[in-house]
Write a protein that holds these residues in place. Structure first.
Motif, mmCIF file in Angstrom:
data_model
loop_
_atom_site.group_PDB
_atom_site.id
_atom_site.type_symbol
_atom_site.label_atom_id
_atom_site.label_comp_id
_atom_site.label_asym_id
_atom_site.label_seq_id
_atom_site.Cartn_x
_atom_site.Cartn_y
_atom_site.Cartn_z
ATOM 1 N N UNK A 1 -10.134 33.003 -13.330
ATOM 2 C CA UNK A 1 -10.475 32.919 -11.911
ATOM 3 C C UNK A 1 -10.060 31.639 -11.206
ATOM 4 N N UNK A 2 -9.625 30.624 -11.925
ATOM 5 C CA UNK A 2 -9.176 29.399 -11.273
ATOM 6 C C UNK A 2 -9.934 28.169 -11.729
ATOM 7 N N UNK B 1 -16.724 29.111 -22.283
ATOM 8 C CA UNK B 1 -16.942 29.921 -21.081
ATOM 9 C C UNK B 1 -16.197 29.323 -19.895
ATOM 10 N N UNK B 2 -16.202 27.991 -19.777
ATOM 11 C CA UNK B 2 -15.483 27.342 -18.686
ATOM 12 C C UNK B 2 -13.975 27.535 -18.829
ATOM 13 N N UNK B 3 -13.464 27.477 -20.056
ATOM 14 C CA UNK B 3 -12.030 27.719 -20.276
ATOM 15 C C UNK B 3 -11.662 29.150 -19.874
ATOM 16 N N UNK B 4 -12.496 30.101 -20.275
ATOM 17 C CA UNK B 4 -12.252 31.495 -19.917
ATOM 18 C C UNK B 4 -12.273 31.675 -18.401
ATOM 19 N N UNK B 5 -13.244 31.068 -17.736
ATOM 20 C CA UNK B 5 -13.342 31.156 -16.282
ATOM 21 C C UNK B 5 -12.085 30.576 -15.643
ATOM 22 N N UNK B 6 -11.639 29.436 -16.140
ATOM 23 C CA UNK B 6 -10.454 28.776 -15.602
ATOM 24 C C UNK B 6 -9.226 29.673 -15.730
ATOM 25 N N UNK B 7 -9.062 30.312 -16.866
ATOM 26 C CA UNK B 7 -7.911 31.188 -17.077
ATOM 27 C C UNK B 7 -7.973 32.438 -16.205
ATOM 28 N N UNK C 1 -17.088 22.286 -8.441
ATOM 29 C CA UNK C 1 -16.650 21.427 -9.541
ATOM 30 C C UNK C 1 -15.254 21.860 -9.946
ATOM 31 N N UNK C 2 -14.443 20.913 -10.373
ATOM 32 C CA UNK C 2 -13.116 21.216 -10.888
ATOM 33 C C UNK C 2 -13.178 21.214 -12.414
ATOM 34 N N UNK C 3 -12.758 22.296 -12.992
ATOM 35 C CA UNK C 3 -12.744 22.416 -14.451
ATOM 36 C C UNK C 3 -11.519 21.659 -14.959
ATOM 37 N N UNK C 4 -11.752 20.698 -15.816
ATOM 38 C CA UNK C 4 -10.676 19.838 -16.315
ATOM 39 C C UNK C 4 -10.733 19.808 -17.842
ATOM 40 N N UNK D 1 -21.613 30.567 -9.382
ATOM 41 C CA UNK D 1 -20.536 31.305 -10.051
ATOM 42 C C UNK D 1 -20.623 31.135 -11.564
ATOM 43 N N UNK D 2 -20.898 29.915 -12.020
ATOM 44 C CA UNK D 2 -20.999 29.697 -13.462
ATOM 45 C C UNK D 2 -22.236 30.375 -14.045
ATOM 46 N N UNK D 3 -23.348 30.317 -13.321
ATOM 47 C CA UNK D 3 -24.558 31.012 -13.800
ATOM 48 C C UNK D 3 -24.293 32.504 -13.961
ATOM 49 N N UNK D 4 -23.617 33.086 -12.987
ATOM 50 C CA UNK D 4 -23.311 34.510 -13.043
ATOM 51 C C UNK D 4 -22.337 34.812 -14.182
#
Length: 60
Positions: A15-16, A7-13, A56-59, A23-26
């Motif tokens: 939305x940034x 989910x975090x990878x998808x969000x990064x691709x 948080x920065x997704x890394x 934002x992550x909960x939503x």
């Protein structure tokens, strides 16, 4: 156990690289603030900010 990483990878691709707890909960449809905070602490780098919404920065 690691579905949140996808989910975090998808969000990064989509939305940034920066994300807040709300934002992550939503995005991941998680109801618990505490669970989301734990997942973000374990998977991301916290940014130093003085705002109410910690980012948080997704890394991945």
């Amino acid at each position: 156990m690691d579905a949140h990483l996808g989910a975090l990878r998808d969000y990064q691709l989509l939305l940034g690289k920066e994300i807040t707890n709300a934002e992550f909960r939503n995005f991941a449809q998680i109801n618990s603030v505490k669970v989301t905070r734990r997942l973000l602490k374990e998977s991301c780098i916290p940014n130093d900010s003085n705002t109410n919404a910690k980012k948080y920065t997704i890394n991945l």
